[in-house]
Design a protein around this motif. Structure first.
Motif, PDB file in Angstrom:
ATOM      1  N   TYR A   1      -7.808  10.248  -1.473  1.00  0.00           N
ATOM      2  CA  TYR A   1      -6.783   9.537  -2.259  1.00  0.00           C
ATOM      3  C   TYR A   1      -7.499   8.436  -3.155  1.00  0.00           C
ATOM      4  O   TYR A   1      -7.271   8.415  -4.125  1.00  0.00           O
ATOM      5  CB  TYR A   1      -5.564   9.156  -1.595  1.00  0.00           C
ATOM      6  CG  TYR A   1      -4.446   8.379  -2.383  1.00  0.00           C
ATOM      7  CD1 TYR A   1      -3.584   8.845  -3.273  1.00  0.00           C
ATOM      8  CD2 TYR A   1      -4.479   6.779  -2.275  1.00  0.00           C
ATOM      9  CE1 TYR A   1      -2.895   7.958  -4.241  1.00  0.00           C
ATOM     10  CE2 TYR A   1      -3.547   6.125  -2.807  1.00  0.00           C
ATOM     11  CZ  TYR A   1      -2.827   6.651  -3.857  1.00  0.00           C
ATOM     12  OH  TYR A   1      -1.905   5.907  -4.708  1.00  0.00           O
TER      13      TYR A   1
ATOM     14  N   VAL B   1      -6.792   3.472   3.455  1.00  0.00           N
ATOM     15  CA  VAL B   1      -6.352   2.810   2.238  1.00  0.00           C
ATOM     16  C   VAL B   1      -6.727   1.187   2.291  1.00  0.00           C
ATOM     17  O   VAL B   1      -7.249   0.682   1.252  1.00  0.00           O
ATOM     18  CB  VAL B   1      -4.795   2.897   1.729  1.00  0.00           C
ATOM     19  CG1 VAL B   1      -4.232   2.271   0.741  1.00  0.00           C
ATOM     20  CG2 VAL B   1      -4.628   4.480   1.557  1.00  0.00           C
TER      21      VAL B   1
ATOM     22  N   GLU C   1      -9.807   9.786  -5.657  1.00  0.00           N
ATOM     23  CA  GLU C   1      -9.138  10.198  -6.810  1.00  0.00           C
ATOM     24  C   GLU C   1      -8.536   9.181  -7.652  1.00  0.00           C
ATOM     25  O   GLU C   1      -8.719   9.121  -8.914  1.00  0.00           O
ATOM     26  CB  GLU C   1      -7.860  11.058  -6.312  1.00  0.00           C
ATOM     27  CG  GLU C   1      -7.145  11.755  -7.441  1.00  0.00           C
ATOM     28  CD  GLU C   1      -7.787  12.435  -8.330  1.00  0.00           C
ATOM     29  OE1 GLU C   1      -7.439  12.567  -9.637  1.00  0.00           O
ATOM     30  OE2 GLU C   1      -8.852  13.324  -7.910  1.00  0.00           O
ATOM     31  N   ILE C   2      -7.959   8.026  -7.082  1.00  0.00           N
ATOM     32  CA  ILE C   2      -7.623   6.904  -7.913  1.00  0.00           C
ATOM     33  C   ILE C   2      -8.760   6.179  -8.666  1.00  0.00           C
ATOM     34  O   ILE C   2      -8.586   5.839  -9.636  1.00  0.00           O
ATOM     35  CB  ILE C   2      -6.959   5.700  -6.937  1.00  0.00           C
ATOM     36  CG1 ILE C   2      -5.601   6.485  -6.385  1.00  0.00           C
ATOM     37  CG2 ILE C   2      -6.690   4.501  -7.742  1.00  0.00           C
ATOM     38  CD1 ILE C   2      -4.712   6.661  -7.620  1.00  0.00           C
TER      39      ILE C   2
ATOM     40  N   HIS D   1      -3.007   4.873   6.187  1.00  0.00           N
ATOM     41  CA  HIS D   1      -2.919   3.341   5.898  1.00  0.00           C
ATOM     42  C   HIS D   1      -4.202   2.609   6.225  1.00  0.00           C
ATOM     43  O   HIS D   1      -4.624   1.843   5.558  1.00  0.00           O
ATOM     44  CB  HIS D   1      -1.750   2.936   6.560  1.00  0.00           C
ATOM     45  CG  HIS D   1      -1.411   1.440   6.464  1.00  0.00           C
ATOM     46  ND1 HIS D   1      -2.061   0.443   7.238  1.00  0.00           N
ATOM     47  CD2 HIS D   1      -0.904   0.774   5.347  1.00  0.00           C
ATOM     48  CE1 HIS D   1      -1.904  -0.710   6.725  1.00  0.00           C
ATOM     49  NE2 HIS D   1      -1.027  -0.575   5.657  1.00  0.00           N
TER      50      HIS D   1
ATOM     51  N   PRO E   1       1.610   8.080   2.603  1.00  0.00           N
ATOM     52  CA  PRO E   1       1.199   9.509   2.003  1.00  0.00           C
ATOM     53  C   PRO E   1       2.581  10.152   1.109  1.00  0.00           C
ATOM     54  O   PRO E   1       2.013  10.713   0.160  1.00  0.00           O
ATOM     55  CB  PRO E   1       1.169  10.223   3.352  1.00  0.00           C
ATOM     56  CG  PRO E   1       0.756   9.210   4.457  1.00  0.00           C
ATOM     57  CD  PRO E   1       1.693   8.064   3.795  1.00  0.00           C
TER      58      PRO E   1
ATOM     59  N   TYR F   1       0.862  -1.190  -0.028  1.00  0.00           N
ATOM     60  CA  TYR F   1       0.032  -0.139  -0.050  1.00  0.00           C
ATOM     61  C   TYR F   1       0.959   1.145  -0.049  1.00  0.00           C
ATOM     62  O   TYR F   1       2.031   1.299   0.550  1.00  0.00           O
ATOM     63  CB  TYR F   1      -1.002   0.040   1.102  1.00  0.00           C
ATOM     64  CG  TYR F   1      -1.848  -1.167   1.352  1.00  0.00           C
ATOM     65  CD1 TYR F   1      -2.840  -0.989   0.302  1.00  0.00           C
ATOM     66  CD2 TYR F   1      -1.767  -2.286   2.235  1.00  0.00           C
ATOM     67  CE1 TYR F   1      -3.837  -2.224   0.402  1.00  0.00           C
ATOM     68  CE2 TYR F   1      -2.828  -3.236   2.191  1.00  0.00           C
ATOM     69  CZ  TYR F   1      -3.704  -3.016   1.311  1.00  0.00           C
ATOM     70  OH  TYR F   1      -4.599  -4.183   1.393  1.00  0.00           O
ATOM     71  N   PRO F   2       0.549   2.226  -0.741  1.00  0.00           N
ATOM     72  CA  PRO F   2       1.288   3.590  -0.702  1.00  0.00           C
ATOM     73  C   PRO F   2       1.559   4.386   0.395  1.00  0.00           C
ATOM     74  O   PRO F   2       0.267   4.235   1.415  1.00  0.00           O
ATOM     75  CB  PRO F   2       0.597   4.412  -1.708  1.00  0.00           C
ATOM     76  CG  PRO F   2      -0.757   3.839  -1.778  1.00  0.00           C
ATOM     77  CD  PRO F   2      -0.732   2.445  -1.367  1.00  0.00           C
TER      78      PRO F   2
ATOM     79  N   GLY G   1      -6.603   9.574   3.031  1.00  0.00           N
ATOM     80  CA  GLY G   1      -6.560   8.481   2.486  1.00  0.00           C
ATOM     81  C   GLY G   1      -7.881   8.029   1.758  1.00  0.00           C
ATOM     82  O   GLY G   1      -7.860   7.499   0.600  1.00  0.00           O
TER      83      GLY G   1
ATOM     84  N   ASP H   1       4.531   8.587  -0.851  1.00  0.00           N
ATOM     85  CA  ASP H   1       4.544   8.080  -2.126  1.00  0.00           C
ATOM     86  C   ASP H   1       3.366   8.477  -2.987  1.00  0.00           C
ATOM     87  O   ASP H   1       3.317   8.626  -4.282  1.00  0.00           O
ATOM     88  CB  ASP H   1       4.086   6.255  -1.941  1.00  0.00           C
ATOM     89  CG  ASP H   1       5.275   5.792  -1.211  1.00  0.00           C
ATOM     90  OD1 ASP H   1       6.635   6.373  -1.230  1.00  0.00           O
ATOM     91  OD2 ASP H   1       5.253   4.523  -0.763  1.00  0.00           O
ATOM     92  N   SER H   2       2.259   8.728  -2.296  1.00  0.00           N
ATOM     93  CA  SER H   2       1.112   9.544  -3.173  1.00  0.00           C
ATOM     94  C   SER H   2       1.180  10.926  -3.390  1.00  0.00           C
ATOM     95  O   SER H   2       0.068  11.363  -4.023  1.00  0.00           O
ATOM     96  CB  SER H   2      -0.135   8.913  -2.387  1.00  0.00           C
ATOM     97  OG  SER H   2      -0.263   9.535  -1.077  1.00  0.00           O
TER      98      SER H   2
END
Length: 87
Positions: free
Chosen positions: A61, A36, A64-65, A33, A12, A9-10, A58, A14-15
């Motif tokens: 994020y 996510v 958005e993904i 985390h 913060p 899992y990414p 998260g 990393d994203s």
């Protein structure tokens, strides 16, 4: 909170997210985390500001993904009851 490293899992960083200076980095990352991996806020320590803000980041994020992948909204599941009367 124990981090599950079996899945990738990414973080913060990393994203592309930056932890605000007024928040605790480890709690923010734990909240991120937790969101996510699909967790819910159920314990009192998860309601602290840093954890909540990480959790919110998260969730945004993930939204958005999904938007980038073309998933705008999941269909709403529900039950509908119909009753028919014979005349």
């Amino acid at each position: 909170m124990k981090q599950d490293r079996a899945s990738n899992y990414p973080a913060p960083a990393d994203s592309g997210l930056r932890v605000p200076a007024n928040l605790l980095r480890d709690r923010f990352c734990s909240g991120f985390h937790h969101a996510v991996v699909g967790g819910h806020l159920i314990r009192p320590e998860q309601l602290r500001l840093s954890f909540r803000e990480g959790y919110r980041a998260g969730k945004l994020y993930l939204k958005e993904i999904r938007r980038r992948q073309g998933v705008v909204a999941f269909p709403v599941l529900g039950k509908i009851r119909f009753r028919s009367y014979a005349h």
